[in-house]
Design an enzyme around this catalytic site. Structure first.
Site, PDB file in Angstrom:
ATOM      1  N   ASP A   1     -10.139   3.036   2.041  1.00 25.25           N
ATOM      2  CA  ASP A   1     -10.261   2.549   3.427  1.00 25.25           C
ATOM      3  C   ASP A   1     -10.797   3.482   4.343  1.00 25.25           C
ATOM      4  OD1 ASP A   1      -9.310   0.025   3.077  1.00 25.25           O
ATOM      5  OD2 ASP A   1      -7.060   0.671   3.374  1.00 25.25           O
TER       6      ASP A   1
ATOM      7  N   LYS B   1       0.731  -1.156   0.041  1.00 26.54           N
ATOM      8  CA  LYS B   1       0.062   0.102  -0.101  1.00 26.54           C
ATOM      9  C   LYS B   1       0.984   1.355  -0.139  1.00 26.54           C
ATOM     10  CE  LYS B   1      -4.300  -1.681   2.275  1.00 26.54           C
ATOM     11  NZ  LYS B   1      -5.263  -1.529   3.579  1.00 26.54           N
TER      12      LYS B   1
HETATM   13  P1  NAP Z   1       0.164  -3.400  10.318  1.00 22.55           P
HETATM   14  O1  NAP Z   1       0.410  -2.207   9.228  1.00 22.55           O
HETATM   15  O2  NAP Z   1       0.814  -4.675  10.139  1.00 22.55           O
HETATM   16  O3  NAP Z   1       0.012  -2.729  11.592  1.00 22.55           O
HETATM   17  C1  NAP Z   1      -0.265  -3.538  12.835  1.00 22.55           C
HETATM   18  C2  NAP Z   1      -0.197  -2.527  13.882  1.00 22.55           C
HETATM   19  O4  NAP Z   1      -0.625  -3.433  14.921  1.00 22.55           O
HETATM   20  C3  NAP Z   1       1.273  -2.149  14.284  1.00 22.55           C
HETATM   21  O5  NAP Z   1       1.246  -0.711  14.781  1.00 22.55           O
HETATM   22  C4  NAP Z   1       1.718  -3.398  15.213  1.00 22.55           C
HETATM   23  O6  NAP Z   1       2.676  -2.648  16.013  1.00 22.55           O
HETATM   24  C5  NAP Z   1       0.458  -3.225  16.033  1.00 22.55           C
HETATM   25  N1  NAP Z   1       0.444  -4.691  16.952  1.00 22.55           N
HETATM   26  C6  NAP Z   1       0.721  -6.120  16.344  1.00 22.55           C
HETATM   27  N2  NAP Z   1       0.733  -6.821  17.157  1.00 22.55           N
HETATM   28  C7  NAP Z   1       0.672  -6.360  18.565  1.00 22.55           C
HETATM   29  C8  NAP Z   1       0.515  -6.700  19.813  1.00 22.55           C
HETATM   30  N3  NAP Z   1       0.781  -7.927  20.110  1.00 22.55           N
HETATM   31  N4  NAP Z   1       0.650  -5.772  20.460  1.00 22.55           N
HETATM   32  C9  NAP Z   1       0.514  -4.524  20.410  1.00 22.55           C
HETATM   33  N5  NAP Z   1       0.493  -3.828  19.161  1.00 22.55           N
HETATM   34  C10 NAP Z   1       0.594  -4.750  18.284  1.00 22.55           C
HETATM   35  O7  NAP Z   1      -1.631  -3.876   9.882  1.00 22.55           O
HETATM   36  P2  NAP Z   1      -2.634  -3.182   9.430  1.00 22.55           P
HETATM   37  O8  NAP Z   1      -2.577  -3.175   7.846  1.00 22.55           O
HETATM   38  O9  NAP Z   1      -2.597  -1.445   9.772  1.00 22.55           O
HETATM   39  O10 NAP Z   1      -3.967  -4.003   9.767  1.00 22.55           O
HETATM   40  C11 NAP Z   1      -4.156  -3.977  11.333  1.00 22.55           C
HETATM   41  C12 NAP Z   1      -5.334  -4.651  11.566  1.00 22.55           C
HETATM   42  O11 NAP Z   1      -6.577  -4.188  10.650  1.00 22.55           O
HETATM   43  C13 NAP Z   1      -5.308  -6.369  11.018  1.00 22.55           C
HETATM   44  O12 NAP Z   1      -6.129  -6.923  11.718  1.00 22.55           O
HETATM   45  C14 NAP Z   1      -5.912  -5.986   9.402  1.00 22.55           C
HETATM   46  O13 NAP Z   1      -6.917  -7.312   9.007  1.00 22.55           O
HETATM   47  C15 NAP Z   1      -7.177  -5.217   9.688  1.00 22.55           C
HETATM   48  N6  NAP Z   1      -7.718  -4.384   8.611  1.00 22.55           N
HETATM   49  C16 NAP Z   1      -8.959  -4.561   8.459  1.00 22.55           C
HETATM   50  C17 NAP Z   1      -9.353  -3.871   7.128  1.00 22.55           C
HETATM   51  C18 NAP Z   1     -10.890  -3.874   6.879  1.00 22.55           C
HETATM   52  O14 NAP Z   1     -11.392  -3.574   5.873  1.00 22.55           O
HETATM   53  N7  NAP Z   1     -11.796  -4.326   7.859  1.00 22.55           N
HETATM   54  C19 NAP Z   1      -8.645  -3.013   6.506  1.00 22.55           C
HETATM   55  C20 NAP Z   1      -7.257  -2.854   6.847  1.00 22.55           C
HETATM   56  C21 NAP Z   1      -6.843  -3.511   7.804  1.00 22.55           C
HETATM   57  P3  NAP Z   1       4.298  -2.813  15.743  1.00 22.55           P
HETATM   58  O15 NAP Z   1       4.429  -1.832  14.607  1.00 22.55           O
HETATM   59  O16 NAP Z   1       5.194  -2.437  16.985  1.00 22.55           O
HETATM   60  O17 NAP Z   1       4.674  -4.175  15.245  1.00 22.55           O
END
Ligand code: NAP
Length: 290
Positions: free
Chosen positions: A110, A74
């Site tokens: 989004d 992205k």
């Molecule tokens: P990402 O870029 O990988 O970001 C994940 C975030 O969560 C990072 O800030 C990470 O922290 C944090 N994190 C991961 N594990 C953690 C833990 N155990 N404790 C505390 N913080 C933690 O992922 P993303 O694209 O933002 O997606 C995040 C979530 O949103 C996912 O579940 C995804 O499926 C969902 N999502 C849904 C939609 C929808 O249309 N519904 C769209 C986009 C995303 P660090 O940076 O420190 O690792």
């Protein structure tokens, strides 16, 4: 797919790596079939280092009309496009690209997808502090959405101070924002006491993970009128939303965000209204069989 692939069929797709988990083909092909348009939507598994070649190569394939981007493309796709629309620049990520002549134009659906279920609520957003858990790609779209809602203050909570500082710098330089605050994970209880909406933008609680980003005791700290919004859509509901609902809070899962970002993207490609209910039913049916 409209039923048959012809010599005239136009191609849409989703670039990711891996991409096999994506639900986008299910909802887009259901909409395409119901509309009877001559399109097909396919997965494009593209490793990170191959993204520039894929973006350039697909431009030569005249039937490719557009594509979505998911993890990990992205952000990296942005400099490879001919134009990035303001909303995607503000978020710092593109999830939808459309062919306009010989140009790739990128946007971000989004933000609008996230906002859609919130628009149905009557809420005094100007007096609603938002707490966002996580600072990844999705959290950026959520920050932009909270700004659009006019939330009084936006608190972003993360576990890595370096990444949090970078996140704050990136968001404030793009959004010229004054009410975005970053916090360490330990601040959560203090923030929840005054939150109007808490959003889980981490993968905690996804699929077979039985955890929740905030505990039941922490959920009890939220005011009675607060909204709990989990971006995760499998499982439905997550533990986070289960304890929010048990606490009597308004609980929203990520499925509507997924459906709405997809519907807005399909409208952008086809320039016509799309059957969102067909997309919703296709996804629900698909998830019920998993
Ligand atoms: P990402 O870029 O990988 O970001 C994940 C975030 O969560 C990072 O800030 C990470 O922290 C944090 N994190 C991961 N594990 C953690 C833990 N155990 N404790 C505390 N913080 C933690 O992922 P993303 O694209 O933002 O997606 C995040 C979530 O949103 C996912 O579940 C995804 O499926 C969902 N999502 C849904 C939609 C929808 O249309 N519904 C769209 C986009 C995303 P660090 O940076 O420190 O690792």
């Amino acid at each position: 797919m409209s039923g048959r692939i012809l010599g005239t069929t136009k191609i849409l797709g989703v670039m990711g790596f891996p991409v096999s988990h994506s639900l986008s083909p299910v909802m887009h092909n259901a909409a395409i079939a119901s509309m009877g348009v001559d399109y097909v939507y396919v997965p494009f598994p593209i490793p990170v280092e191959q993204l520039p070649a894929a973006i350039a190569g697909l431009k030569a394939v005249q039937s490719v009309q557009g594509f979505n981007l998911t993890i990990p493309h992205k952000v990296e796709v942005m400099p490879l496009l001919d134009e990035v629309l303001p909303i995607a620049k503000a978020v710092g990520a593109v999830n939808t690209v459309k062919r306009v002549g010989e140009r790739w134009v990128g946007t971000n659906t989004d933000v609008a997808g996230f906002l859609e279920p919130l628009k149905k609520l009557s809420c005094d957003w100007a007096n609603t502090p938002a707490v966002i858990l996580g600072s990844g790609g999705a959290a950026k779209a959520v920050v932009a959405a909270c700004l659009e809602l006019g939330c009084s203050v936006i608190h972003v909570v993360g576990r890595d101070p370096k990444k949090m500082k970078k996140f704050h710098g990136a968001m404030t330089s793009q959004l010229h924002d004054y009410n975005l605050r970053i916090h360490p994970w330990v601040s959560i209880p203090h923030l929840l006491e005054v939150a109007g909406i808490v959003i889980n933008a981490t993968p905690i609680g996804m699929a077979s993970d039985p955890n929740t980003p905030i505990s039941e005791a922490e959920m009890n700290l939220l005011p009675d009128h607060a909204i709990a919004y989990d971006l995760i859509y499998t499982p439905r509901p997550t533990k986070f939303l289960q304890i929010a609902a048990a606490r009597g809070l308004k609980a929203i899962d990520g499925l509507e965000m997924l459906i709405n970002q997809g519907a807005i993207g399909l409208e952008f490609w086809l320039d016509q209204t799309v059957p969102i209910e067909i997309m919703r039913q296709a996804l629900l049916q698909h998830l019920a069989t998993k």
